[in-house]
Design a protein around this motif. Structure first.
Motif, PDB file in Angstrom:
ATOM      1  N   ILE B  38      29.131  50.807  77.642  1.00 13.24           N
ATOM      2  CA  ILE B  38      29.076  51.591  76.363  1.00 13.24           C
ATOM      3  C   ILE B  38      28.089  50.585  75.459  1.00 13.24           C
ATOM      4  CG2 ILE B  38      30.773  51.528  74.503  1.00 13.24           C
ATOM      5  CD1 ILE B  38      33.096  51.742  76.382  1.00 13.24           C
ATOM      6  N   GLN B  41      27.718  46.833  74.551  1.00  9.73           N
ATOM      7  CA  GLN B  41      28.632  45.817  75.345  1.00  9.73           C
ATOM      8  C   GLN B  41      27.812  45.756  76.779  1.00  9.73           C
ATOM      9  OE1 GLN B  41      32.409  47.562  75.479  1.00  9.73           O
ATOM     10  NE2 GLN B  41      32.429  48.302  73.440  1.00  9.73           N
ATOM     11  N   THR B  82      36.086  65.318  79.234  1.00 11.32           N
ATOM     12  CA  THR B  82      35.345  64.243  78.304  1.00 11.32           C
ATOM     13  C   THR B  82      36.120  63.875  77.175  1.00 11.32           C
ATOM     14  OG1 THR B  82      33.868  65.836  77.789  1.00 11.32           O
ATOM     15  CG2 THR B  82      33.102  64.406  79.530  1.00 11.32           C
ATOM     16  N   LYS B  83      36.096  62.593  76.882  1.00 14.07           N
ATOM     17  CA  LYS B  83      36.606  62.211  75.559  1.00 14.07           C
ATOM     18  C   LYS B  83      35.451  61.385  74.715  1.00 14.07           C
ATOM     19  CE  LYS B  83      40.847  60.820  77.827  1.00 14.07           C
ATOM     20  NZ  LYS B  83      40.570  60.410  79.099  1.00 14.07           N
ATOM     21  N   LEU B  84      35.454  61.112  73.443  1.00 11.71           N
ATOM     22  CA  LEU B  84      34.567  60.642  72.770  1.00 11.71           C
ATOM     23  C   LEU B  84      34.061  59.258  73.404  1.00 11.71           C
ATOM     24  CD1 LEU B  84      35.633  61.284  69.043  1.00 11.71           C
ATOM     25  CD2 LEU B  84      33.683  62.499  70.436  1.00 11.71           C
ATOM     26  N   GLU B  85      35.108  58.402  73.875  1.00 16.60           N
ATOM     27  CA  GLU B  85      35.188  57.135  74.290  1.00 16.60           C
ATOM     28  C   GLU B  85      34.412  56.985  75.760  1.00 16.60           C
ATOM     29  OE1 GLU B  85      37.959  58.735  73.312  1.00 16.60           O
ATOM     30  OE2 GLU B  85      39.516  57.830  74.526  1.00 16.60           O
ATOM     31  N   ASP B  86      34.223  58.230  76.359  1.00 17.00           N
ATOM     32  CA  ASP B  86      33.214  58.280  77.570  1.00 17.00           C
ATOM     33  C   ASP B  86      31.933  58.177  77.405  1.00 17.00           C
ATOM     34  OD1 ASP B  86      35.589  60.799  78.852  1.00 17.00           O
ATOM     35  OD2 ASP B  86      35.694  58.396  79.177  1.00 17.00           O
ATOM     36  N   SER B  87      31.402  58.215  75.953  1.00 18.15           N
ATOM     37  CA  SER B  87      30.004  58.234  75.649  1.00 18.15           C
ATOM     38  C   SER B  87      29.495  56.824  76.070  1.00 18.15           C
ATOM     39  CB  SER B  87      29.614  58.361  74.197  1.00 18.15           C
ATOM     40  OG  SER B  87      30.035  59.622  73.657  1.00 18.15           O
ATOM     41  N   ALA B  88      28.609  56.816  76.926  1.00 16.08           N
ATOM     42  CA  ALA B  88      28.122  55.515  77.407  1.00 16.08           C
ATOM     43  C   ALA B  88      26.838  55.805  78.475  1.00 16.08           C
ATOM     44  CB  ALA B  88      29.168  54.912  78.280  1.00 16.08           C
ATOM     45  N   THR B 112      26.559  61.442  76.255  1.00 21.02           N
ATOM     46  CA  THR B 112      26.673  61.498  74.678  1.00 21.02           C
ATOM     47  C   THR B 112      28.000  62.676  74.521  1.00 21.02           C
ATOM     48  OG1 THR B 112      24.730  60.628  73.730  1.00 21.02           O
ATOM     49  CG2 THR B 112      26.188  61.797  72.317  1.00 21.02           C
TER      50      THR B 112
END
Lengths: 110, 114
Positions: B38, B41, B82-88, B112
């Motif tokens: 992410i 991180q 997919t979820k927003l938090e899968d953006s990485a 994204t």
């Protein structure tokens, strides 16, 4: 699981200066790698060094496995050395995942 | 020198859509891994794969994720919804079964989710 700590978290150098980055790990390892993450996000493999010392141009690395640390030396730094440096280790016992440290963000200024 | 390749380099998708990230490991390597990072991180382990089965997975690798080696060269990571938090950034890595344990990383796919 194995813990990996890197220091310092941030470093700003004048071009031409030397620096030492440190990686401490909490257990025996059969793999230790140093990476440079470039501005495009790619992980560039610098060294595979579970023990001993290696040199590649202006970079060198030393791992003292018995004392559970590794050092990455950058000499005569250049602006292209900027980026994040990660240490990653794999615990002993087969082809396990590598665990990454939190990285050292290096900025080399002209 | 042989290298791990990944496609696409960047993928933009809408929340709820399925995505498949593709990797071609080095040809004589037998252990395969997916990691993700992410933005801002550290790199985190997702899953390892050997002999056509998962050998280890992290708590991140839930039922929304799956991996497959559909043929002799590709290794894929699928995210079902997919979820927003899968953006990485997603990295593939591979290892040869030799005396060293060096992992060879691909260049990554930036995902994204909007």
């Amino acid at each position: 699981g194995i813990q990996v700590e890197q220091s310092p978290p941030d470093l700003i150098l004048q071009e031409g200066a030397n620096s030492t980055l440190r990686c401490n790990f909490s257990d025996s390892v059969n793999n230790l790698q140093w990476f440079h993450q470039n501005p495009w996000g790619q992980l560039i493999n610098l060294f595979y060094i579970p023990s001993g010392t290696k040199q590649n141009g202006r970079l060198s690395a030393t791992t003292v496995a018995t004392e559970r640390y590794s050092l990455l030396y950058i000499s005569s730094s250049q602006t292209t050395d900027s980026g994040v440096y990660f240490c990653a280790v794999c615990g002993s016992g087969g082809y396990q995942k590598v665990t990454f440290g939190t990285g050292t963000k290096l900025q080399v200024i002209p | 020198e042989p290298e791990v390749t990944q496609t696409p380099s960047h993928q933009v998708t809408q929340m709820g859509q399925e995505v498949i990230l593709r990797c071609v490991p080095i040809s004589n390597h037998l252990y395969f891994y997916w990691y993700r990072q992410i933005l801002g991180q550290k790199v985190e382990f997702l899953v390892s794969f050997y002999n056509n089965e998962i050998s280890e997975k992290s708590e991140i690798f839930d039922d929304q994720f799956s991996v497959e080696r559909p043929d002799g060269s590709n290794f894929t990571l699928k995210i079902r919804s997919t979820k927003l938090e899968d953006s990485a950034m997603y990295f593939c890595a591979s290892v040869a079964l030799t005396a060293t344990y060096e992992q060879y990383f691909g260049p990554g796919t930036r995902l994204t989710v909007t």
